[in-house]
Enzyme design. Structure first.
Site, short mmCIF file in Angstrom:
data_model
loop_
_atom_site.label_atom_id
_atom_site.label_comp_id
_atom_site.label_asym_id
_atom_site.label_seq_id
_atom_site.Cartn_x
_atom_site.Cartn_y
_atom_site.Cartn_z
N VAL A 1 70.47 43.14 -1.49
CA VAL A 1 69.31 43.99 -1.23
C VAL A 1 68.63 43.48 0.02
CG1 VAL A 1 67.12 44.89 -2.10
CG2 VAL A 1 69.01 44.46 -3.69
N ILE B 1 66.75 40.13 0.74
CA ILE B 1 65.68 39.73 -0.17
C ILE B 1 66.20 39.56 -1.61
CG2 ILE B 1 63.80 40.72 1.19
CD1 ILE B 1 63.91 43.20 -0.58
N GLY B 2 67.47 39.88 -1.82
CA GLY B 2 68.07 39.72 -3.14
C GLY B 2 69.58 39.80 -3.03
N GLU B 3 70.28 39.10 -3.93
CA GLU B 3 71.73 39.10 -3.85
C GLU B 3 72.33 38.96 -5.23
OE1 GLU B 3 75.22 36.98 -1.14
OE2 GLU B 3 73.09 36.54 -0.79
N PHE C 1 78.08 41.73 -6.57
CA PHE C 1 78.75 42.68 -5.68
C PHE C 1 77.76 43.49 -4.85
CE2 PHE C 1 78.01 44.78 -9.69
CZ PHE C 1 77.59 46.04 -9.35
N ALA C 2 76.52 43.04 -4.76
CA ALA C 2 75.51 43.79 -4.00
C ALA C 2 74.48 42.86 -3.38
CB ALA C 2 74.81 44.80 -4.90
N ASP D 1 68.68 47.81 -20.74
CA ASP D 1 68.70 46.45 -20.17
C ASP D 1 67.29 46.05 -19.73
OD1 ASP D 1 69.86 44.04 -19.46
OD2 ASP D 1 70.45 44.71 -17.47
N LYS E 1 69.84 48.69 -1.05
CA LYS E 1 70.82 47.99 -1.87
C LYS E 1 72.20 48.30 -1.30
CE LYS E 1 72.07 47.22 -6.73
NZ LYS E 1 71.72 47.58 -8.13
#
Length: 415
Positions: free
Chosen positions: A24, A16-18, A21-22, A133, A39
């Site tokens: 999700v 669902i997310g990229e 270096f990771a 952030d 993650k």
């Protein structure tokens, strides 16, 4: 074909997310049927890019923060090649995606998100955590339309009032004092970022924009932005307090909460928050069984709070990157602790080859070896208080027996 199970508990599904270096992925907890987000970090890539401390900061901060408007972490699982951070699943996506679908958000909705952001930031600051952030990409929306603060990779943990020095954050949201690389107050820097987010929520675009990075920083340093004509007087008044280039004059979180525009339809969640408060005194035993202290600007040898979180039995972050070490706690002064290390080394037939500050390197006694001695055990003493020290003992890959004998001897001596 079904998706594989992680550690026999989580049924892992689609991505669902990229990031760099990771990834999700969505997953289901097979014990209770609840949906979670996992993650997945590539350990080799993290090590190659020296991002270990960033990962540890993110895990450490999320572990101690318990607030309705902050994404919760459930557990961390590590394999030889991957790190899995199991977190609360937030189904509504990023606030930035919602903003892109609406050219201008309604004042009521913008205020609600801003109120929830300030609630989350206020809580973080009360725990000594400064996000550094804050931006719409790091603000998620849940199924009920509530905001959740995420991504603590750049966060810092300090006692309120202690200044920070690392320049970080996203260019369009970073405070002027961070850009000029001065020491800065983490709380004031976060407030500036909140001001940028509020402006973007109400206007539909950023207050400071320029393709040239130097021109962008110049605008930020002078707070040069044009307020849209549809901004109301109360909105302009609040934004002027938030986007003040002087951090000493900039509004504090408490002042924001008392603002008349902010308080309209405001529902505080403070009474429902059950968090982990930082102690007033510098030494305190936590529920997890480890002492917790904060980094002191006057004495750099005092242990950093994130280091201490990583030392807890509940969440030992050291094993994430393959480190092999033992941690012991000494109720002695630093000088007395060093003397006991010398005695334990002698008991384990080890000699001191080098001693630099609080670090001691040990090797096999010359009587036991004819070859050039190599370091078998490294010891570091971290002063917590004048009468409490944390000892970290590292072993070389081929020094299992000397390492074990030294650890056993030192443990007995410290009792």
């Amino acid at each position: 074909m079904g998706f594989p199970a992680l550690m026999g508990r989580y049924q892992v599904g689609k991505t669902i997310g990229e990031g760099t270096f990771a990834k999700v992925k969505i997953a289901v907890d097979m014990k209770n049927g609840k949906t979670v987000a996992v993650k997945i970090l590539d350990k080799k890539m993290v090590l190659e890019r020296s991002l270990m401390h960033q990962v540890e900061r993110e895990i450490g901060a999320m572990k101690i923060l318990h607030h309705p408007n902050i994404v919760r972490i459930h557990e961390v699982i590590a394999s030889k090649s991957k790190i899995y951070i199991v977190m609360e699943y937030v189904s509504g996506g990023q606030l930035s995606e919602k903003m892109s679908c609406h050219s201008i958000m309604s004042e009521t909705e913008a205020r609600k998100y801003f109120q929830q952001l300030i609630d989350a930031v206020d809580y973080c600051h009360s725990q000594g955590v400064y996000h550094r952030d804050l931006k719409p990409e790091n603000l998620l929306i849940d199924s009920r339309g509530n905001l959740k603060l995420s991504d603590f990779g750049l966060s810092a943990l300090r006692r309120p009032g202690n200044l920070l020095s690392t320049a970080c954050g996203s260019p369009s949201y970073v405070a002027p004092e961070v850009i000029v690389r001065k020491k800065y107050d983490g709380a004031a820097a976060d407030v500036w970022s909140c001001g940028v987010v509020l402006f973007e929520l109400l206007a539909g675009f950023l207050p400071f924009q320029d393709r040239n990075m130097m021109n962008l920083y110049r605008k930020i340093a002078r707070a040069e932005c044009k307020l849209p004509e549809w901004f109301t007087a109360p909105q302009k008044k609040l934004l002027a307090k938030l986007l003040d280039p002087n951090p000493l004059r900039r509004a504090k979180v408490g002042e924001i909460i008392e603002d008349s525009w902010f308080r309209l339809d405001y529902k505080s969640v403070a009474e429902n928050v059950c968090g982990w408060a930082l102690p007033e005194n510098t030494f305190q035993v936590m529920k997890m069984g480890e002492p917790m202290v904060l980094e002191s600007p006057r004495q750099a040898t005092f242990i950093n709070a994130f280091q201490l979180i990583s030392m807890s039995n509940d969440l030992d972050l050291s094993g994430l990157f393959g480190e092999q070490k033992t941690k012991l706690f000494a109720r002695y002064s630093k000088t007395e602790t060093m003397k006991r290390i010398h005695v334990a080394a002698k008991d384990a037939s080890l000699s001191i080859v080098r001693m630099i500050g609080s670090k001691v390197n040990l090797h096999a006694s010359e009587k036991l070896t004819r070859s050039i001695p190599h370091i078998m055990v490294s010891v570091e003493v971290i002063e917590v208080t004048s009468m409490h020290c944390m000892i970290e003992i590292y072993k070389s890959t081929r020094a299992i027996k000397p390492y074990e004998e030294f650890c056993k001897s030192l443990s007995i001596i410290l009792e």
